[in-house]
Design an enzyme around this catalytic site. Structure first.
Site, PDB file in Angstrom:
ATOM      1  N   ASP A  71     -10.024  34.325  13.642  1.00  0.00           N
ATOM      2  CA  ASP A  71     -10.889  34.664  14.771  1.00  0.00           C
ATOM      3  C   ASP A  71     -11.825  33.495  15.025  1.00  0.00           C
ATOM      4  O   ASP A  71     -12.519  33.025  14.112  1.00  0.00           O
ATOM      5  CB  ASP A  71     -11.709  35.924  14.463  1.00  0.00           C
ATOM      6  CG  ASP A  71     -10.851  37.183  14.457  1.00  0.00           C
ATOM      7  OD1 ASP A  71      -9.632  37.072  14.703  1.00  0.00           O
ATOM      8  OD2 ASP A  71     -11.398  38.277  14.209  1.00  0.00           O
TER       9      ASP A  71
ATOM     10  N   ASP B  86      -7.483  48.032  22.105  1.00  0.00           N
ATOM     11  CA  ASP B  86      -8.597  48.147  21.166  1.00  0.00           C
ATOM     12  C   ASP B  86      -9.354  49.427  21.489  1.00  0.00           C
ATOM     13  O   ASP B  86      -9.662  49.690  22.656  1.00  0.00           O
ATOM     14  CB  ASP B  86      -9.529  46.946  21.304  1.00  0.00           C
ATOM     15  CG  ASP B  86      -8.770  45.626  21.234  1.00  0.00           C
ATOM     16  OD1 ASP B  86      -7.779  45.556  20.481  1.00  0.00           O
ATOM     17  OD2 ASP B  86      -9.164  44.674  21.937  1.00  0.00           O
TER      18      ASP B  86
END
Length: 239
Positions: A8, A129
């Protein structure tokens, strides 16, 4: 089941967020390409990248870091975060990405997802998500009333390569993935489903694998912290 080590990216660094909160970022390194090589050398078959700044900004921000990774590794790489138009999709695939992940646009512009999947077969994934089963967008900052399974079914006939399902409340918390919700999604659609959020132990990976329907799992913090040994995990999953 494929294990996808996660990198990330925030401000050019490797980080992990706690439950998607940009103010709760732990930095694990300032050389993402070197980290990618460590994962590749350990035997990883894929890499999962997220441009966290890009997810909030709505356009790529950590492009230099992504390009550096693509220059170093030879394994396939998938990227999500801030990719929201056909030009961006094509540009990243031209630079060597194996798969782009479309999240926010899956809600805001589903026709784009369909067009991209048709134009680039097996190169487009949808990232869903969710908090409490409801889809969130724009770097998880905006919540909708859309049910994950209902939205996923709308893309079953689009030709997408995979659905990446992240339980936001599990992400980065090292509390285990939402196996039940991920399995339910995988059984509800005829698209490979990849689990993300909370994968923090070999037991987690085993439980996901043993559902028999989950195609992959993404893990980040557990690999950086050493809670999962990547080489051992890959060997176990192959066995």
């Amino acid at each position: 089941m494929i294990l996808y080590p996660a990198i990330d990216l925030k401000d050019g660094q490797c980080v992990r967020l706690l439950k998607g909160d940009m103010d709760k970022a732990t930095v694990f390194g300032d050389d993402p390409a070197a980290q990618a090589m460590l994962f590749q050398d350990a035997g990883a078959e894929w890499l999962h990248l997220v441009d966290l700044n890009g997810a909030f900004a709505g356009h790529p921000v950590n492009g230099a870091a992504v390009e550096a990774i693509l220059e170093r590794v030879s394994i396939p790489v998938q990227l999500g975060g801030g990719i929201r138009d056909m030009g961006g999709i094509e540009a990243w695939l031209d630079k060597g990405l194996s798969r782009v992940i479309l999240g926010t646009v899956a809600v805001e512009d589903p026709d784009l997802v369909r067009a991209a999947a048709k134009a680039f077969p097996d190169k487009v994934a949808v990232g869903l998500d969710a908090r409490a089963g409801k889809v969130a967008t724009r770097g998880w900052a905006e919540e909708t009333d859309l049910d994950v399974i209902d939205l996923a079914k709308k893309f079953e006939d689009a030709g997408i390569a995979a659905i990446i399902y992240t339980d936001i409340d599990r992400d980065g918390a090292m509390g285990g993935p939402n196996v039940a919700a991920t399995e339910a999604l995988a059984r509800a659609v005829d698209v490979p489903v990849i689990a993300s959020g909370g994968v923090s132990s070999m037991d987690d990976l085993t439980r996901l694998r043993d559902t028999g329907v989950i195609a992959g799992a993404i893990s980040g913090r557990a690999l950086y912290d050493g809670a999962i040994d990547l080489g051992e995990a890959l060997a176990a999953l192959r066995a």
